[in-house]
Scaffold this motif. Structure first.
Motif, short mmCIF file in Angstrom:
data_model
loop_
_atom_site.label_atom_id
_atom_site.label_comp_id
_atom_site.label_asym_id
_atom_site.label_seq_id
_atom_site.Cartn_x
_atom_site.Cartn_y
_atom_site.Cartn_z
N LEU A 156 0.82 -1.22 0.00
CA LEU A 156 0.00 0.00 0.00
C LEU A 156 0.86 1.27 0.00
O LEU A 156 0.62 2.17 -0.83
N PRO A 157 1.88 1.44 0.88
CA PRO A 157 2.72 2.65 0.81
C PRO A 157 3.49 2.77 -0.50
O PRO A 157 3.63 3.85 -1.06
N ALA A 158 4.01 1.60 -1.00
CA ALA A 158 4.78 1.65 -2.24
C ALA A 158 3.89 2.07 -3.41
O ALA A 158 4.26 2.92 -4.24
N ALA A 159 2.70 1.46 -3.48
CA ALA A 159 1.77 1.84 -4.55
C ALA A 159 1.34 3.29 -4.40
O ALA A 159 1.23 4.03 -5.38
N GLY A 160 1.12 3.69 -3.15
CA GLY A 160 0.73 5.09 -2.91
C GLY A 160 1.80 6.07 -3.35
O GLY A 160 1.50 7.15 -3.90
N ARG A 175 5.80 0.18 -12.70
CA ARG A 175 5.87 -0.17 -11.28
C ARG A 175 4.58 0.19 -10.58
O ARG A 175 4.09 -0.56 -9.72
N CYS A 176 4.04 1.37 -10.92
CA CYS A 176 2.80 1.81 -10.27
C CYS A 176 1.67 0.83 -10.57
O CYS A 176 0.90 0.44 -9.68
N THR A 177 1.58 0.39 -11.83
CA THR A 177 0.51 -0.53 -12.22
C THR A 177 0.66 -1.87 -11.50
O THR A 177 -0.31 -2.43 -10.96
N VAL A 178 1.87 -2.40 -11.47
CA VAL A 178 2.11 -3.70 -10.82
C VAL A 178 1.83 -3.62 -9.33
O VAL A 178 1.17 -4.50 -8.74
N LEU A 179 2.33 -2.56 -8.69
CA LEU A 179 2.13 -2.42 -7.24
C LEU A 179 0.65 -2.22 -6.90
O LEU A 179 0.16 -2.76 -5.88
N CYS A 180 -0.06 -1.46 -7.72
CA CYS A 180 -1.48 -1.26 -7.46
C CYS A 180 -2.26 -2.57 -7.60
O CYS A 180 -3.16 -2.88 -6.80
N LEU A 181 -1.92 -3.35 -8.64
CA LEU A 181 -2.58 -4.65 -8.81
C LEU A 181 -2.24 -5.58 -7.66
O LEU A 181 -3.13 -6.31 -7.15
N ALA A 182 -0.98 -5.58 -7.24
CA ALA A 182 -0.59 -6.44 -6.12
C ALA A 182 -1.28 -6.02 -4.84
O ALA A 182 -1.76 -6.88 -4.06
N SER A 222 -10.68 10.88 0.98
CA SER A 222 -9.34 11.04 1.56
C SER A 222 -8.24 10.90 0.51
O SER A 222 -7.25 11.66 0.53
N VAL A 223 -8.38 9.93 -0.42
CA VAL A 223 -7.32 9.72 -1.41
C VAL A 223 -7.13 10.95 -2.29
O VAL A 223 -5.99 11.44 -2.45
N PRO A 224 -8.18 11.53 -2.95
CA PRO A 224 -7.96 12.75 -3.75
C PRO A 224 -7.41 13.92 -2.93
O PRO A 224 -6.57 14.69 -3.42
N LEU A 225 -7.87 14.02 -1.66
CA LEU A 225 -7.40 15.13 -0.83
C LEU A 225 -5.92 15.00 -0.54
O LEU A 225 -5.16 15.97 -0.67
N TRP A 226 -5.47 13.78 -0.17
CA TRP A 226 -4.06 13.61 0.14
C TRP A 226 -3.18 13.67 -1.12
O TRP A 226 -2.03 14.14 -1.05
N LEU A 227 -3.71 13.25 -2.25
CA LEU A 227 -2.97 13.43 -3.50
C LEU A 227 -2.77 14.91 -3.80
O LEU A 227 -1.69 15.33 -4.24
N LYS A 228 -3.80 15.70 -3.57
CA LYS A 228 -3.69 17.14 -3.82
C LYS A 228 -2.72 17.80 -2.85
O LYS A 228 -1.90 18.64 -3.24
N ILE A 229 -2.82 17.40 -1.54
CA ILE A 229 -1.91 17.98 -0.54
C ILE A 229 -0.46 17.68 -0.91
O ILE A 229 0.40 18.56 -0.91
#
Length: 659
Positions: A255-259, A383-390, A424-431
């Motif tokens: 989760l942190p790596a994909a994030g 990497r983002c795609t693989v980590l998100c799928l995992a 929360s996800v869009p807000l933290w992406l924006k921050i």
């Protein structure tokens, strides 16, 4: 100068139609209250060399009144009275001053300045009716050192009679030929008309659009999103299966790596979209108002992008490719300079620098377009795609195992996680993106500002080193006028002994560039020079257009008329900044000549207080002498020359000028 590889910004055949004049701040004509009288003398010499003899005389007389009493002062006092004037133009007061100055020549010492003063009065005695020996006077003139002789030839140009002028005309013409291109004129004169560059600026980054309130909202949302995940992980671990253990161990890593990769990808996407908006992609911005600052800046960007095309054959493709970056740079320059009262000419140096920088980046293969500047590396995307799928797979496994253990609790956790993650996800992406954007733009701003400051200092130093002094500008103009006069004499097949009087009237030829130093006369990149040659039978007039930047001219008209053909001459003063000379012939329409018209500009306070600026411009043009000659011809014709030359006649030499 446009760059390190060029030496001249003047372009062939290009002139600005309605350009505001440039004012160069200078202290060359300023005398402080505590300055010694020697400084008044130096300022007087500068004014005389710059073609403003009345201001020169003012400072020279002040230096004399304050105790500065030397032969060189008296020599320059005499020149200041006689410069740009004939003997018949002198007032009774000025003749009296010259008589007092002649007493100085009785000194026993004989340095070069005293010999020069002796020669001045010897020449005057040949034209004032006192019966001086012309041959002796001319011999004394030729025997003077070069410095004094050249000053006399220049400033007594209108005093010397035709016969006297004939004997030294070869020397005068030779001096003009040497002076014409002296001191690197062609490589330097353009810099006089360049505007004082405005200081380097760069657009400051906008502060992050997210603040503490977003953190106060984002933290509870993040907790509300993660707590259900922890609950489901505990429920799945209760099954004590290997799959559950692996899935629960993988979530804290995946989760942190994909994030991290998601935030990087999202940040690049936001920056690209912002740059596309700045480039005007996806919308059609309206053009700026005509004639305004933004319009002038846009025209300069268009001009220099066309001029600096890497290959003239692909200019259209180059302009199409750089349309977006051109718009973005224009908007930045307009935004950072618009509210400061700075004209577009003062930021031309920055525009040239920005255009050259774009060309350099493209030639070096550096990114310019938004999708290139903020390109996401394919490896990052993979990497983002693989980590998100995992991470999604691990989350699904945890949820499936937890559902078997506690269906209702797991369903509630899934719903709560989905709802809170939606916010929360869009807000933290924006921050994250805003903070990262501000950091990156701050670094870019520092680098951009440093580069622009370096270019500003380079350009300003170059201008300061190249910009001609006033005496050089006046000397070059005098050289051009002398050679124009020589060509006029040759075309009319006249010798100096046939010329009773002559006069110049140089006026600005619009469109042209214009500039002046503070408290000095206006100079122009193009002049219309009229030469009047008065002979015993009539007047010969030639009009020449002078390209002062290149020292080239062409004759546009020639006129010949008898004394009785000149019907009237009068001056129209439309304002304190515009003088128009109207000449009417009996057999033709009247001719209106704008003699003095200072360009429109927002003058600094010290310029607004300079009430004698129109007089300085008129004097530099030699207007008083020309007006007096033309008025004398119009009023009395040929008899005026004999009567006006008599110092004891009732004609007041100052009356015509005052009119």
């Amino acid at each position: 100068m446009n760059g390190a590889e060029t030496s001249n910004t003047a372009e062939s055949g290009s002139y600005v139609g309605v350009q505001a004049g440039q004012v160069h701040n200078s202290h060359i004509y300023v005398v402080g209250p505590d300055d010694p009288p020697e400084h008044d003398y130096e300022v007087g010499r500068r004014y005389l060399a710059g073609g403003v003899p009345s201001k020169a005389r003012e400072h020279l007389e002040k230096a004399y009144a304050r105790g500065f009493d030397r032969p060189e002062l008296h020599f320059h006092r005499a020149l200041a009275i006689l410069s740009k004037r004939s003997h018949r133009d002198l007032t009774h007061e000025e003749r009296a001053v010259l008589e007092d100055l002649s007493a100085v020549t009785a000194s026993t010492g004989r340095n070069t300045w005293e010999r020069g003063l002796d020669t001045v009065f010897a020449l005057l005695s040949c034209v004032d009716g006192s019966g001086g020996d012309v041959e002796a006077a001319m011999a004394a003139l030729k025997a003077l050192p070069t410095a004094q002789r050249d000053l006399i030839l220049r400033h007594l140009d209108l005093v010397l009679s035709g016969g006297m002028k004939q004997s030294v005309w070869h020397q005068v013409r030779e001096n003009a030929e040497k002076e014409r291109f002296s001191n690197g004129r062609l490589d330097r004169v353009w810099s006089y008309f360049e505007a004082e560059p405005a200081g380097a600026r760069a657009g400051s980054p906008q502060p992050p659009s997210t603040g503490r309130q977003d953190l106060f909202i984002g933290l509870p949302l993040a907790v509300a999103t993660l707590v259900p995940v922890v609950v489901m992980a505990r429920l799945s671990l209760a099954q004590e299966s290997l799959v559950a253990l692996l899935a629960c161990l993988g979530l804290p890593v995946l989760l942190p790596a994909a994030g991290w990769y998601v935030t990087a990808w999202h940040h690049r996407h936001r920056r690209r979209r912002a740059l596309e908006r700045a480039y005007g992609y996806g919308w059609s911005p309206s053009p700026p108002p005509k004639g305004g600052f933004a319009d002038q800046v846009e025209r300069k960007f268009d001009h220099y992008f066309a001029k600096y095309a890497p290959d003239p054959l692909t200019r259209n493709a180059w302009l199409d490719r750089t349309r977006g970056v051109r718009r973005a740079l224009r908007d930045e320059v307009v935004r950072v300079y618009r509210e400061s009262g700075i004209g577009a000419d003062r930021v031309t140096w920055l525009i040239r620098f920005l255009v050259r920088d774009v060309r350099r980046r493209l030639q070096e293969g550096q990114p310019v377009e938004p999708h290139e500047v903020h390109r996401v590396d394919p490896a990052v995307m993979a990497r983002c795609t693989v980590l998100c799928l995992a991470a999604a797979t691990a989350m699904a496994a945890v949820a499936a195992i937890a559902f078997q253990q506690a269906p209702f609790s797991t369903a509630a956790c899934l719903v709560l996680t989905a709802v809170t993650a939606r916010f929360s996800v869009p807000l933290w992406l924006k921050i994250h993106s805003e903070r990262r954007r501000f950091t990156e733009e701050s670094q870019e701003h520092s680098a951009t500002k440093a580069a622009r400051e370096a270019e500003y200092h380079r350009w300003k130093s170059k201008l300061n080193s190249l910009r001609p002094e006033e005496k050089e500008m006046e000397a070059w103009l005098n050289a051009d006028k002398t050679l124009i006069l020589a060509e006029t004499l040759k075309s009319h097949r006249l010798a100096w002994r046939e010329v009773v009087a002559h006069a110049f009237l140089p006026t600005p030829k619009r469109p042209c560039e214009s500039a002046h130093v503070s408290k000095g006369p206006w100079r122009y990149s193009r002049y219309e020079v009229r030469v009047f040659l008065v002979t015993g039978e009539g007047v010969r007039e030639a009009t020449v257009v002078l390209d002062f930047l290149r020292s080239r001219w062409r004759v546009t008209s020639r006129k010949n008329y008898r004394f009785d053909a000149l019907s009237s001459v009068h001056v129209e003063i439309a304002s304190t900044r515009r003088y128009t000379l109207n000449i009417t012939l009996n057999n033709g329409p009247s001719e209106s000549i704008v003699v003095s018209e200072a360009p429109n500009l927002d003058a600094p306070p010290d310029e607004e207080l300079q009430s004698d600026a129109p007089d300085i411009n008129l004097e530099t043009a030699g207007f008083s002498h020309t007006l007096r000659v033309l008025e004398g011809i119009a009023a009395e014709g040929k008899p005026w020359f004999g009567r006006a030359g008599d110092p004891h006649s009732g004609d007041s030499p100052g009356a015509s000028t005052a009119a």
